[in-house]
Design an enzyme around this catalytic site. Structure first.
Site, PDB file in Angstrom:
ATOM      1  N   ASP A 351      -1.955  11.545 -16.228  1.00 44.30           N
ATOM      2  CA  ASP A 351      -2.697  11.343 -14.982  1.00 44.30           C
ATOM      3  C   ASP A 351      -4.150  11.839 -15.100  1.00 44.30           C
ATOM      4  O   ASP A 351      -4.414  12.817 -15.783  1.00 44.30           O
ATOM      5  CB  ASP A 351      -1.957  12.152 -13.895  1.00 44.30           C
ATOM      6  CG  ASP A 351      -2.332  11.731 -12.504  1.00 44.30           C
ATOM      7  OD1 ASP A 351      -3.260  10.920 -12.354  1.00 44.30           O
ATOM      8  OD2 ASP A 351      -1.680  12.223 -11.569  1.00 44.30           O
ATOM      9  N   ARG A 429       2.131  14.604  -1.430  1.00 38.82           N
ATOM     10  CA  ARG A 429       1.231  14.748  -2.588  1.00 38.82           C
ATOM     11  C   ARG A 429      -0.049  13.940  -2.354  1.00 38.82           C
ATOM     12  O   ARG A 429      -0.550  13.275  -3.251  1.00 38.82           O
ATOM     13  CB  ARG A 429       1.908  14.304  -3.881  1.00 38.82           C
ATOM     14  CG  ARG A 429       1.372  15.037  -5.111  1.00 38.82           C
ATOM     15  CD  ARG A 429       1.735  14.358  -6.415  1.00 38.82           C
ATOM     16  NE  ARG A 429       1.360  15.184  -7.550  1.00 38.82           N
ATOM     17  CZ  ARG A 429       1.008  14.713  -8.734  1.00 38.82           C
ATOM     18  NH1 ARG A 429       0.986  13.424  -8.952  1.00 38.82           N
ATOM     19  NH2 ARG A 429       0.705  15.518  -9.716  1.00 38.82           N
ATOM     20  N   LYS A 463       3.915   5.533 -19.631  1.00 40.91           N
ATOM     21  CA  LYS A 463       4.732   6.389 -18.754  1.00 40.91           C
ATOM     22  C   LYS A 463       4.530   5.910 -17.331  1.00 40.91           C
ATOM     23  O   LYS A 463       3.406   5.902 -16.833  1.00 40.91           O
ATOM     24  CB  LYS A 463       4.279   7.845 -18.900  1.00 40.91           C
ATOM     25  CG  LYS A 463       4.974   8.835 -17.952  1.00 40.91           C
ATOM     26  CD  LYS A 463       4.455  10.255 -18.238  1.00 40.91           C
ATOM     27  CE  LYS A 463       5.083  11.307 -17.333  1.00 40.91           C
ATOM     28  NZ  LYS A 463       4.535  12.664 -17.608  1.00 40.91           N
ATOM     29  N   TRP A 464       5.611   5.510 -16.673  1.00 41.16           N
ATOM     30  CA  TRP A 464       5.565   4.943 -15.316  1.00 41.16           C
ATOM     31  C   TRP A 464       6.091   6.002 -14.352  1.00 41.16           C
ATOM     32  O   TRP A 464       7.268   6.315 -14.365  1.00 41.16           O
ATOM     33  CB  TRP A 464       6.443   3.703 -15.283  1.00 41.16           C
ATOM     34  CG  TRP A 464       6.546   2.975 -13.988  1.00 41.16           C
ATOM     35  CD1 TRP A 464       6.754   3.494 -12.745  1.00 41.16           C
ATOM     36  CD2 TRP A 464       6.469   1.557 -13.803  1.00 41.16           C
ATOM     37  NE1 TRP A 464       6.804   2.520 -11.803  1.00 41.16           N
ATOM     38  CE2 TRP A 464       6.635   1.304 -12.430  1.00 41.16           C
ATOM     39  CE3 TRP A 464       6.289   0.484 -14.669  1.00 41.16           C
ATOM     40  CZ2 TRP A 464       6.639   0.015 -11.908  1.00 41.16           C
ATOM     41  CZ3 TRP A 464       6.295  -0.798 -14.142  1.00 41.16           C
ATOM     42  CH2 TRP A 464       6.458  -1.021 -12.775  1.00 41.16           C
ATOM     43  N   ASP A 465       5.208   6.494 -13.510  1.00 39.55           N
ATOM     44  CA  ASP A 465       5.536   7.624 -12.640  1.00 39.55           C
ATOM     45  C   ASP A 465       5.626   7.156 -11.181  1.00 39.55           C
ATOM     46  O   ASP A 465       5.142   6.070 -10.824  1.00 39.55           O
ATOM     47  CB  ASP A 465       4.417   8.671 -12.797  1.00 39.55           C
ATOM     48  CG  ASP A 465       4.852  10.082 -12.462  1.00 39.55           C
ATOM     49  OD1 ASP A 465       5.932  10.251 -11.870  1.00 39.55           O
ATOM     50  OD2 ASP A 465       4.093  11.025 -12.790  1.00 39.55           O
ATOM     51  N   CYS A 513       9.684   7.839 -15.027  1.00 41.33           N
ATOM     52  CA  CYS A 513       9.441   9.183 -14.503  1.00 41.33           C
ATOM     53  C   CYS A 513       9.248   9.064 -13.007  1.00 41.33           C
ATOM     54  O   CYS A 513       8.686   8.086 -12.519  1.00 41.33           O
ATOM     55  CB  CYS A 513       8.176   9.756 -15.154  1.00 41.33           C
ATOM     56  SG  CYS A 513       7.645  11.340 -14.507  1.00 41.33           S
ATOM     57  N   ASP A 535      10.404  17.853 -14.535  1.00 37.59           N
ATOM     58  CA  ASP A 535       9.159  18.591 -14.764  1.00 37.59           C
ATOM     59  C   ASP A 535       9.455  20.026 -15.173  1.00 37.59           C
ATOM     60  O   ASP A 535       8.575  20.718 -15.681  1.00 37.59           O
ATOM     61  CB  ASP A 535       8.300  18.587 -13.492  1.00 37.59           C
ATOM     62  CG  ASP A 535       7.428  17.351 -13.411  1.00 37.59           C
ATOM     63  OD1 ASP A 535       7.377  16.583 -14.388  1.00 37.59           O
ATOM     64  OD2 ASP A 535       6.792  17.144 -12.359  1.00 37.59           O
TER      65      ASP A 535
HETATM   66  C1  DGJ Z   1       4.767  14.030 -12.275  1.00 36.86           C
HETATM   67  C2  DGJ Z   1       5.308  13.957 -13.670  1.00 36.86           C
HETATM   68  O1  DGJ Z   1       6.644  14.367 -13.682  1.00 36.86           O
HETATM   69  C3  DGJ Z   1       4.432  14.807 -14.586  1.00 36.86           C
HETATM   70  O2  DGJ Z   1       4.969  14.795 -15.880  1.00 36.86           O
HETATM   71  C4  DGJ Z   1       3.028  14.279 -14.571  1.00 36.86           C
HETATM   72  O3  DGJ Z   1       3.001  12.995 -15.143  1.00 36.86           O
HETATM   73  C5  DGJ Z   1       2.497  14.244 -13.151  1.00 36.86           C
HETATM   74  N1  DGJ Z   1       3.394  13.556 -12.252  1.00 36.86           N
HETATM   75  C6  DGJ Z   1       1.142  13.593 -13.112  1.00 36.86           C
HETATM   76  O4  DGJ Z   1       0.685  13.444 -11.833  1.00 36.86           O
END
Ligand code: DGJ
Length: 719
Positions: A351, A429, A463-465, A513, A535
């Site tokens: 991020d 958030r 990585k898709w969050d 993620c 996390d």
């Molecule tokens: C939540 C994820 O679990 C973290 O690893 C990281 O990518 C943050 N978001 C970034 O905002």
């Protein structure tokens, strides 16, 4: 369609046998065509009703079905206001399964067609076998031709009945939310109804995993006792309900177990001519303990769920814990070089790399604006992919396509794109979720990945969050009387976006993620190669999380990175990450030579042992979550061809008892193996010794007294 070889010749509309591979189930119709469960378990697919099926439990209770005193698994208000549903079996179809040619030729999709005996509503009960693993996928489909919409209030995917013992137990996974995934709770199944559910829509599994263990005859061990494992393959809210009734004067109890999407607040309005499909629940029955459940789920996950299951997962170095949002090109290119230098194979930029008019310097701005922030990265992403190429490391990037900060150009242009109702939407958030029921939002989300990859064509990992739940459900995309459908429709819409991304970029590896492990389910995982387990990377907590999670998911899917969380010794943190998909999330500038040496040795160890960890068979040896002494854990992975194995022994806290003898099952009993202790801390040659597979199955190592937060790694190779 073809007859199944085990199907008795009298199979017809009134008899349904499903052989799931080592266990199964049988339903039989009574004289009125109502289906009853007459067999379930290791012999369940062979069972025949000994008495009139009417005396057996209802196969899938409906309101209006044979048992009016049990909560229904299917509850519908019909178009004319009728509250009851009474299903009659019509026929059973069997089709072979065609899944990349990897299935047993006998695998099949079995469909029981039923129809309501008053109204034109049909329910199909569907079962897909994977006999090689013994995991059965089950779901139902509902459609109708009534005069108007019907409302589905409860729509469980399955509802088996079990006779359980007085010591029956259930194991659920999940804690207080963020950073507390996979907490292990084992408890007695006492009379009453126990509901285990999750909410929040986008990241429900942060609260509670959609996976469950049931031990119907009392506490099971790794290799003994009956254990059912269930996983609701659903990226939305999930519900398990365990309805237990005592049997007067008898030890046994009746359990009705229901599993599926959580219908709380999510009744579904179904129009004539459309089909409602419940989530798939994957489940298995092991009569050889918990190892049997894991082994089956791992095989099935590899065969039916995970993308590119045979591709060995790379060592990933991530910058999130090292930099958070605070980086520039020099810092990232430095990290890229250092990551390559310690042996990492992918550098993942997390991020904070985007946002121009609203720079993403914190989590309060920029989400939605996917142009690179040239203040931080003047050379754009290609400067980073070039640096990665020069260093000989692959490049990966973080995206969160489903979200928007109000402080963004996207929100300024499209304030109507977010999930909300008429109230002011609550931020979480500092962000809002986009509404994937809008086609233009789905296109935008696909476009986020497309344009990011176009801006950095050498990128091979994403990585898709997704960092917020749904708190104020609402959508303009559905008519006012259809809004509660959104909870189900959002999942399908999001999956359609993921499917488009995965098929447009077949060579790009995807990590799933959602604030950590908020999306660890076998439904969403179909478009991904792995997930971010949590996390929480404190290795002491992680050992217990990975222990629980790996009951259902193979280690290749469970990303585990070395961090400084908890301030634990680096060799111990590395050893814990080595029993998942190994990665690094450290400020490599801050490490001294001694730490860098530890890290290099850990990467070397990951590369040597990952064929066993990622593709082998997991054996859990000493439990950190139940048993007499929870201060330690031990587990091993044995290569598919038994040519090697690795054992990890973790001392988590002050020991309560002397360490047990460690044995290593699963090797070739007649082969000779060499065992060697891997010393990550000093890199000196550890002690070596030889033994046969059968000998090591009895004794590998005496686990003497060890200090808290230390680990012993034993690598074993065939001579
Ligand atoms: C939540 C994820 O679990 C973290 O690893 C990281 O990518 C943050 N978001 C970034 O905002």
């Amino acid at each position: 369609m073809r007859p199944h070889p085990d199907t008795p010749s009298d199979a017809g509309p009134g008899l349904l046998h499903v052989d799931a591979g080592g266990w199964g189930l049988t339903w039989a119709a009574d004289g009125d065509g109502r289906m009853h469960q007459v067999g379930l378990g290791p012999d369940g697919h062979l069972a025949a009703a000994e008495v009139d099926p009417v005396w057996y439990p209802d196969a899938h209770p409906t309101l209006g079905g044979p048992d009016p005193f049990r909560p229904p698994a299917l509850r519908i208000t019909h178009a004319d206001g009728t509250l009851t549903t009474r299903l009659r079996a019509e026929r059973v179809d069997r089709e072979p399964v065609d899944h990349d040619g990897t299935d047993d030729p006998l695998d099949e999709v079995v469909t029981l067609h039923t129809v309501d005996d008053l109204l034109p509503l049909r329910v199909r009960f569907r079962f897909r076998t994977h006999r090689a693993s013994g995991v059965l996928e089950q779901w139902i489909e509902v459609d109708h031709d009534e005069d108007g919409p019907v409302i589905l209030w409860d729509y469980d995917s399955l509802a088996p009945a079990l006779l359980v013992g007085p010591d029956a137990r259930v194991v659920q996974f999940g804690g207080s939310g963020w950073a507390d995934e996979w907490a292990w709770t084992s408890e007695s199944l006492t009379p009453g109804t126990k509901v285990l559910d999750s909410l929040g829509g986008i990241q429900p599994h942060l609260q509670r995993s959609p996976c469950l263990l049931v031990e119907p005859h009392g506490p099971a061990g790794e290799d003994h006792g009956a254990v059912l494992g269930l996983s609701v393959a659903w990226g939305g809210n999930v519900r398990f309900a365990l309805d237990v009734r005592p049997r007067s004067g008898q030890d046994g109890r009746d359990l009705r177990l229901r599993a599926g999407a959580n219908p709380l607040g999510a009744h579904y309005v179904l129009d004539p001519g459309t089909t409602f499909v419940t989530p798939t629940v994957a489940w298995t029955w092991s009569d050889r303990g918990r190892h049997g459940v894991s082994d089956r789920f791992h095989r099935w996950t590899r065969a039916r769920v995970l993308r590119d299951p045979d591709r060995t997962r790379a060592v990933v170095a991530n910058n999130w814990e090292a930099t958070f949002f605070d980086f520039d090109e020099e810092r990232i290119t430095g990290l890229i070089r250092r990551s390559a230098d310690v042996g990492a194979e992918v550098f993942l930029l997390d991020d904070g790399w985007f946002g121009t008019s609203h720079p993403r310097d914190d989590d309060d701005a920029g989400l939605g604006d996917w142009d690179v922030d040239r203040r931080k990265l003047p050379g754009g992403l290609t400067a980073l992919t070039d640096a990665a190429g020069d260093a000989g490391i692959r490049f990966g990037i973080w995206v969160e396509p489903e979200m928007v900060n109000p402080a963004s150009e996207l929100y300024t242009e499209h304030p109507d794109w977010v999930i909300r109702d008429r109230r002011e939407p609550r931020e979480h958030r500092n962000q809002l979720a986009l509404d994937p029921l809008r086609p233009e939002v789905r296109d935008f989300e696909v476009g986020v990945v497309d344009r990011t990859l176009a801006a950095a064509p050498a990128t091979s990992y994403v990585k898709w969050d997704a960092n917020r739940p749904v708190t104020d459900p609402g959508t303009e995309a559905l008519a006012t009387d259809r809004r509660s459908n959104a909870w189900v429709d959002w999942v399908h819409a999001t999956w359609s976006v993921m499917e488009r991304v995965a098929s447009a970029h077949p060579d790009v590896e995807l990590m799933l993620c959602a604030s950590g492990g908020g999306r660890t389910d076998h439904g969403t995982l179909r478009w991904f190669h792995e997930f971010w387990t949590s996390d929480n990377t404190d290795p002491v907590t992680r050992v217990r999380m990975q222990w629980a999670c790996q009951h259902f998911f193979p280690a290749s899917a469970t990303a585990a990175h070395v961090t400084r969380w908890g301030g634990r010794p680096l060799p111990f943190a590395c050893a814990v990450a080595l029993s998942g998909r190994f990665g690094i999330d450290l400020d490599l500038r801050a490490l001294d030579d001694s730490d860098l040496g530890v890290l290099r040795r850990a990467v070397d160890c990951a590369v040597r042992t990952r064929p066993w960890v990622q593709h082998g068979t997991l054996h859990r040896l000493v439990s950190p979550v139940d048993g007499a002494d929870r201060s330690r854990a031990a587990l091993a992975f044995v290569a598919p061809d038994r040519s090697g194995a690795v054992l990890f022994a973790y001392q988590l806290d002050e020991p309560e008892h002397p360490g047990p003898v460690l044995r290593l099952p699963g090797l070739d009993p007649d082969a000779t193996y060499r065992a060697r202790i891997t010393d990550l801390e000093h890199g000196t040659d550890g002690p070596e010794w030889e033994g046969t597979g059968s000998g090591f199955a009895e004794f590998l190592l005496d686990w003497g007294p060890t200090d808290p937060t230390t680990a012993t790694i034993v690598e074993v190779t065939r001579r």
